[in-house]
Design an enzyme around this catalytic site. Structure first.
Site, short mmCIF file in Angstrom:
data_model
loop_
_atom_site.label_atom_id
_atom_site.label_comp_id
_atom_site.label_asym_id
_atom_site.label_seq_id
_atom_site.Cartn_x
_atom_site.Cartn_y
_atom_site.Cartn_z
N PHE A 50 -7.50 1.91 5.19
CA PHE A 50 -6.72 0.89 5.16
C PHE A 50 -6.97 -0.40 5.76
CE2 PHE A 50 -3.89 3.55 7.35
CZ PHE A 50 -3.83 2.72 8.50
N LYS B 80 2.06 4.58 1.44
CA LYS B 80 2.30 4.93 2.97
C LYS B 80 2.61 6.79 2.73
CE LYS B 80 5.17 5.34 6.97
NZ LYS B 80 5.28 6.25 7.36
N ARG C 215 -4.24 8.61 16.80
CA ARG C 215 -3.15 7.14 17.05
C ARG C 215 -2.63 7.31 18.34
NH1 ARG C 215 1.75 5.61 18.01
NH2 ARG C 215 3.68 4.66 16.78
N ARG D 239 -2.68 9.53 11.67
CA ARG D 239 -3.70 8.45 11.25
C ARG D 239 -4.91 9.04 12.10
NH1 ARG D 239 -1.30 2.84 12.62
NH2 ARG D 239 -3.27 1.77 12.27
N LYS E 284 7.11 -1.25 7.32
CA LYS E 284 7.24 0.65 6.22
C LYS E 284 8.46 0.60 5.57
CE LYS E 284 7.99 2.38 11.16
NZ LYS E 284 7.59 3.62 11.48
N GLU F 64 0.92 -0.83 0.13
CA GLU F 64 -0.12 0.44 -0.27
C GLU F 64 1.57 1.65 0.07
OE1 GLU F 64 -2.94 -0.06 3.42
OE2 GLU F 64 -3.55 -2.33 2.89
N GLU G 263 -5.52 7.03 7.49
CA GLU G 263 -4.44 7.73 7.68
C GLU G 263 -5.36 8.90 6.84
OE1 GLU G 263 -2.14 8.08 9.11
OE2 GLU G 263 -0.67 9.25 8.42
P1 ATP Z 1 4.74 3.84 14.66
O1 ATP Z 1 3.14 4.29 13.98
O2 ATP Z 1 5.53 2.67 13.08
O3 ATP Z 1 5.20 4.52 15.70
P2 ATP Z 1 5.55 7.24 13.73
O4 ATP Z 1 4.11 7.39 13.54
O5 ATP Z 1 6.85 8.14 13.33
O6 ATP Z 1 5.56 5.12 13.71
P3 ATP Z 1 5.14 6.07 10.64
O7 ATP Z 1 7.06 5.64 11.60
O8 ATP Z 1 5.72 6.76 9.34
O9 ATP Z 1 5.12 6.67 11.73
O10 ATP Z 1 4.35 4.68 9.83
C1 ATP Z 1 3.06 4.49 10.45
C2 ATP Z 1 2.05 5.46 10.61
O11 ATP Z 1 2.66 5.93 8.92
C3 ATP Z 1 0.54 4.85 10.68
O12 ATP Z 1 1.19 5.23 11.84
C4 ATP Z 1 0.21 5.77 10.08
O13 ATP Z 1 -0.45 7.01 10.79
C5 ATP Z 1 0.83 5.79 8.72
N1 ATP Z 1 0.21 5.01 7.57
C6 ATP Z 1 0.33 5.62 6.33
N2 ATP Z 1 -0.46 5.37 5.21
C7 ATP Z 1 -0.44 3.73 5.87
C8 ATP Z 1 -1.09 2.42 5.21
N3 ATP Z 1 -1.24 2.66 4.16
N4 ATP Z 1 -1.77 1.12 6.11
C9 ATP Z 1 -1.02 1.65 7.52
N5 ATP Z 1 -0.76 2.88 8.14
C10 ATP Z 1 0.03 4.51 7.28
#
Ligand code: ATP
Length: 592
Positions: free
Chosen positions: A364, A256, A291, A261, A446, A254, A324
């Site tokens: 998603f 990103k 989140r 979130r 990711k 998918e 998201e």
């Molecule tokens: P994490 O949520 O893993 O602690 P983070 O908040 O710094 O880390 P990222 O590391 O950038 O975020 O990646 C995870 C986040 O990506 C998810 O919490 C969600 O908000 C976002 N996201 C974007 N696209 C998607 C997708 N297709 N599926 C799941 N999450 C997604």
């Protein structure tokens, strides 16, 4: 239990630095509480009155609390301020000045809780005065030790140095004398996001002296409920496409998106209220959670309207969607960076912001559908519901595309396409995986361009304290700061970097402002910091910063065992709690 006795436990907990002892003390405390007391005590132990998602906030600034202390104990405000400046803790000030005489120890935990709740509930015109009046009234009825802790709670400075996870450990100890029940309890907690409910269920079970099997069943029945947020599933990282392919051979890819979130709950009560069928007003209820499980419903009216439209379009009883939300330029349709989307996290001027910064929500996952809990269903089945519901966009709700790939080449092509389209990277998801609330594992991986450029990804780290500025940086008030990772296993913070460069002048100033808000009078018990890195000023675990570094190295000095080379500040992560910071496990994975 009398609050006085509860405070005696708080004092013992505060005095120890040993986590096992804290767990033991909590376990002893729970053995003396009724289930309801246990529930309320668990919120108070964390300096709260309710689970985060209910948004019960005190809105009492230190300045106001100084006035309250002065009013309660008949001291000039200047005197309270001076004492506060000396010891750095209003709780300590109360302990010094409260009268030890008189009958001041009759209030129970429940009564103090109710008082505090009333203080938090006051809002609108004149509420600051009413809060002051109520708080002073409460403090006058308390002995010095209770006053010390009660004053700290509304300020968010209880400083006992543990989180929900230690409470879960303590419950496990009560049940079986060791930590072995924590995973089961944590699973229920991840779905209900309410520590109080878990404590209440366990204490009830203990009181009724039932078999452990019964409790296991009961916890297993704690499934999702519309309106109650689920702790989001999180993604791990892998260094390259080969490893992703070998770890997730059956995967969906998918895009990103770099937005916010949003967990969307939409359900109707029509099935309960027959009259609603004849009413023009919708009976669909919507809640949107971040989140961190904060309630964002008022900040995203278009997402709320679209969720209502979806439920009405398919005549659903209810859904819970994981998504998201990302802002876009209404002229060009292109996405804005995260810094723009985060501007939508405001309570005021939402209508104006909605026009300037409209959002599109990419759904998603689906966690609940028409009365059915989907958490234990494989992703492929969950996605098939989504494919039906969002075959066409509904309002601002869009389906996140998912591509099933078998070859590494296909994955690389998709990645290139999405990155050139300005997206953050890809998410690779195991098709047969369940939705594991609150867990970070290899069900989701990711992958961002930074991984390819052999520059390390960023880390979300907790500011533990800071050092006095020297020379030029003296004017910023901070010369360097110490950051740590969160270790969920031990519920503590381990150091990883002392950062003295890599910030712009403005970032140094902003950091100092943040630090002053969260200054703590001493090192917290769950900060594991070597002597050599002792800070000049300590911070509450409240500020998460995103740090980029060139390399992770092994470190004999830092208590995490790792250090960062050339760290620099990317941004302040207001959307993350300290317990959501990068963990030592993740660092280990990133090194390999
Ligand atoms: P994490 O949520 O893993 O602690 P983070 O908040 O710094 O880390 P990222 O590391 O950038 O975020 O990646 C995870 C986040 O990506 C998810 O919490 C969600 O908000 C976002 N996201 C974007 N696209 C998607 C997708 N297709 N599926 C799941 N999450 C997604």
């Amino acid at each position: 239990m009398l609050f006085k006795n509860f405070s005696a436990y708080l004092q013992r907990i505060e005095k120890t630095t040993l986590r096992l002892e804290i767990t033991d003390l909590l376990s002893q405390l729970f053995s003396k509480l009724t289930p309801t007391e246990g529930k309320l005590a668990s919120y108070l132990l964390l300096g709260q009155l309710a689970p985060n998602y209910q948004g019960v906030e005190f809105n009492l600034a230190t300045k106001t609390m100084i006035k309250i202390v002065s009013r309660t104990y008949n001291l000039p405000e200047e005197e309270v301020k001076k004492r506060y400046k000396d010891v750095g803790d209003l709780g300590e000030v109360v302990w010094q000045v409260a009268s030890k005489k008189g009958e001041k120890d009759k209030l129970t935990i429940k009564e103090v809780y109710r008082h505090l709740y009333q203080v938090a509930q006051e809002e609108g015109e004149g509420s600051v005065e009413r809060k002051q009046y109520l708080m002073a009234g409460l403090l006058r009825q308390l002995d010095p030790l209770s006053g010390k802790y009660v004053v700290r709670i509304p300020l968010g400075k209880l400083r006992l140095g543990f989180s929900q996870l230690t409470i879960l450990d303590a419950l496990s100890w009560r049940l079986v004398g060791d930590k072995s029940w924590r995973p089961l309890l944590e699973k229920a907690y991840n779905v209900r996001s309410d520590i109080g409910i878990i404590v209440e269920v366990v204490l009830n079970h203990l009181r009724e002296e039932k078999q452990l099997e019964e409790l296991k069943k009961l916890l297993g029945k704690m499934t999702v409920q519309p309106g109650v947020p689920i702790r989001p599933a999180l993604a791990s990282r892998l260094p390259n496409f080969e490893e992703i392919m070998s770890k997730l051979p059956q995967a969906g890819i998918e895009p990103k998106y770099d937005g916010l979130r949003t967990q969307i709950h939409a359900w109707r009560e029509q099935y309960k209220k027959r009259n609603a069928l004849f009413s023009k007003e919708t009976d669909v209820k919507v809640k949107i959670f971040s989140r961190n499980l904060e309630d964002l419903t008022l900040m995203f009216p278009e997402v709320k309207e679209s969720a209502i439209e979806l439920v009405e379009k398919f005549n659903l009883r209810g859904v819970i969607l994981d998504s998201e939300s990302i802002s876009f330029d209404p002229q060009t349709g292109s996405f804005f960076p995260f810094q723009e989307t985060i501007k939508r996290k405001r309570k005021y001027n939402v209508t104006k912001l909605r026009q300037q910064l409209p959002v599109r929500t990419y759904v998603f996952d689906i966690l609940y559908f028409n009365g059915e809990d989907l958490l234990t269903q494989p992703l492929s089945r969950r996605r098939s519901h989504l494919d039906e519901l969002l075959a066409k966009p509904v309002g601002c709700l869009n389906l996140t595309p998912q591509h099933l790939v078998k070859e590494k080449k296909e994955m690389e092509t998709l990645f290139d396409e999405y990155v050139s389209a300005g997206l953050e990277g890809i998410m690779v998801k195991k098709l047969d995986s369940v939705y594991q609330a609150g867990a970070r594992n290899f069900n989701w991986v990711k992958f961002k361009p930074s991984a390819l450029a052999s520059v390390e990804d960023t880390f979300d780290l907790v500011v533990l304290g800071w050092y006095q500025g020297k020379g030029k940086r003296n004017k910023f008030g901070v010369g360097a700061f110490l950051v740590g990772v969160y270790n969920p296993r031990e519920d503590n913070y381990l150091t990883i970097s002392k950062i003295g460069t890599g910030l712009t002048d403005n970032q140094w100033r902003e950091l100092h402002q943040h630090c002053l808000q969260i200054k703590a009078p001493h090192k917290l018990v769950n900060y594991v910091v070597p002597k050599e890195l002792a800070c000049d000023f300590w911070a509450e675990p409240a500020l998460v910063v995103e740090i980029k570094a060139d390399e992770i190295t092994h470190s004999p000095l830092h208590t995490s065992g790792y250090a960062l080379r050339f760290p620099r500040l990317v941004r302040f992560r207001d959307d993350k709690l300290p317990t959501q910071a990068t963990t030592p496990e993740e660092i280990k994975e990133m090194m390999t």
